[in-house]
Design a protein around this motif. Structure first.
Motif, mmCIF file in Angstrom:
data_model
loop_
_atom_site.group_PDB
_atom_site.id
_atom_site.type_symbol
_atom_site.label_atom_id
_atom_site.label_comp_id
_atom_site.label_asym_id
_atom_site.label_seq_id
_atom_site.Cartn_x
_atom_site.Cartn_y
_atom_site.Cartn_z
ATOM 1 N N GLU A 35 0.837 -1.208 0.000
ATOM 2 C CA GLU A 35 0.000 0.000 0.000
ATOM 3 C C GLU A 35 0.870 1.256 0.000
ATOM 4 O O GLU A 35 0.607 2.204 -0.745
ATOM 5 C CB GLU A 35 -0.908 -0.025 1.225
ATOM 6 C CG GLU A 35 -1.855 1.151 1.309
ATOM 7 C CD GLU A 35 -2.707 1.078 2.570
ATOM 8 O OE1 GLU A 35 -2.742 2.082 3.311
ATOM 9 O OE2 GLU A 35 -3.338 0.030 2.798
ATOM 10 N N GLN A 38 2.487 1.841 -3.321
ATOM 11 C CA GLN A 38 1.525 2.363 -4.289
ATOM 12 C C GLN A 38 1.322 3.860 -4.077
ATOM 13 O O GLN A 38 1.314 4.637 -5.037
ATOM 14 C CB GLN A 38 0.197 1.633 -4.173
ATOM 15 C CG GLN A 38 -0.847 2.133 -5.168
ATOM 16 C CD GLN A 38 -2.169 1.401 -5.059
ATOM 17 O OE1 GLN A 38 -2.296 0.415 -4.343
ATOM 18 N NE2 GLN A 38 -3.155 1.892 -5.776
ATOM 19 N N VAL A 39 1.170 4.273 -2.833
ATOM 20 C CA VAL A 39 1.009 5.703 -2.526
ATOM 21 C C VAL A 39 2.240 6.476 -2.990
ATOM 22 O O VAL A 39 2.127 7.529 -3.626
ATOM 23 C CB VAL A 39 0.764 5.918 -1.017
ATOM 24 C CG1 VAL A 39 0.888 7.385 -0.630
ATOM 25 C CG2 VAL A 39 -0.593 5.365 -0.616
ATOM 26 N N GLN A 41 4.409 5.660 -5.299
ATOM 27 C CA GLN A 41 4.482 5.689 -6.758
ATOM 28 C C GLN A 41 3.499 6.702 -7.335
ATOM 29 O O GLN A 41 3.814 7.405 -8.301
ATOM 30 C CB GLN A 41 4.228 4.305 -7.358
ATOM 31 C CG GLN A 41 4.485 4.238 -8.854
ATOM 32 C CD GLN A 41 5.918 4.628 -9.214
ATOM 33 O OE1 GLN A 41 6.868 4.066 -8.684
ATOM 34 N NE2 GLN A 41 6.093 5.591 -10.108
ATOM 35 N N GLU A 42 2.324 6.811 -6.741
ATOM 36 C CA GLU A 42 1.343 7.812 -7.183
ATOM 37 C C GLU A 42 1.900 9.224 -7.001
ATOM 38 O O GLU A 42 1.708 10.087 -7.865
ATOM 39 C CB GLU A 42 0.035 7.644 -6.415
ATOM 40 C CG GLU A 42 -0.732 6.414 -6.822
ATOM 41 C CD GLU A 42 -1.928 6.123 -5.916
ATOM 42 O OE1 GLU A 42 -2.205 6.902 -4.961
ATOM 43 O OE2 GLU A 42 -2.578 5.088 -6.146
ATOM 44 N N ARG A 43 2.583 9.471 -5.886
ATOM 45 C CA ARG A 43 3.163 10.796 -5.634
ATOM 46 C C ARG A 43 4.316 11.071 -6.609
ATOM 47 O O ARG A 43 4.485 12.192 -7.067
ATOM 48 C CB ARG A 43 3.640 10.918 -4.179
ATOM 49 C CG ARG A 43 2.519 10.800 -3.159
ATOM 50 C CD ARG A 43 1.354 11.751 -3.399
ATOM 51 N NE ARG A 43 1.802 13.129 -3.326
ATOM 52 C CZ ARG A 43 1.256 14.137 -3.999
ATOM 53 N NH1 ARG A 43 0.234 13.964 -4.787
ATOM 54 N NH2 ARG A 43 1.739 15.348 -3.870
ATOM 55 N N ASP A 45 4.540 9.826 -9.654
ATOM 56 C CA ASP A 45 3.882 10.084 -10.940
ATOM 57 C C ASP A 45 3.289 11.488 -10.994
ATOM 58 O O ASP A 45 3.407 12.184 -12.002
ATOM 59 C CB ASP A 45 2.790 9.039 -11.211
ATOM 60 C CG ASP A 45 3.342 7.632 -11.414
ATOM 61 O OD1 ASP A 45 4.576 7.480 -11.644
ATOM 62 O OD2 ASP A 45 2.545 6.673 -11.339
ATOM 63 N N ALA A 46 2.674 11.916 -9.891
ATOM 64 C CA ALA A 46 2.100 13.265 -9.841
ATOM 65 C C ALA A 46 3.199 14.320 -9.919
ATOM 66 O O ALA A 46 3.049 15.346 -10.595
ATOM 67 C CB ALA A 46 1.278 13.445 -8.565
#
Length: 142
Positions: A35, A38-39, A41-43, A45-46
């Motif tokens: 989890e 994933q968080v 990686q999202e940051r 990507d953003a």
């Protein structure tokens, strides 16, 4: 004899319970790590997406705005990952590195005062704002 069998059975039951407890905790830890990754990686990507259309100062401003009020380790790490990814892609900002102390593995009191001052002047709440400012120091020192 019955006493030995009873003790043996008790040991087997306790060992089994400990094994189940360990397996449950192991699964929890794996789920937690997945989890968090994933968080993070999202940051990343953003940050990369913003950096493609922003300058370095805009990256820092956005990271600090998102970070404002952060009180935990995870949001600090996530904000740092966002900022690092953004800065790598961003266009240069005039004066972005002016007055930024050289990065050191162990920050000096002057380094700490610079970071705390920047956070205070920009009204960024969060115990670890100074850690996020070290990202700027590291970026500017490279």
């Amino acid at each position: 004899m019955k006493k030995k069998l009873g003790i043996g059975a008790l040991v087997v039951v306790i060992a089994g319970a400990l094994l189940l407890l360990w397996m449950a905790n192991s699964d929890w830890l794996e789920d937690f790590n997945a989890e968090q990754n994933q968080v993070f990686q999202e940051r990343i990507d953003a940050g990369t997406a913003l950096g493609n259309s922003a300058n370095q100062q805009q990256c820092l401003d956005q990271a600090l705005q998102d970070f404002d009020g952060c009180l935990g380790y995870q949001c600090t790490v996530a904000a740092g990952k966002f900022l690092k990814a953004c800065l790598v892609q961003a266009s240069p900002s005039d004066g972005f590195c002016e007055g930024v102390p050289e990065f050191r593995d162990k920050p000096t009191e002057d380094d700490k005062d610079w970071a705390k001052g920047y956070c205070r002047e920009n009204n960024i709440r969060g115990d670890n704002c100074r850690l996020l400012m070290r990202q700027q120091q590291l970026f500017c020192s490279q």
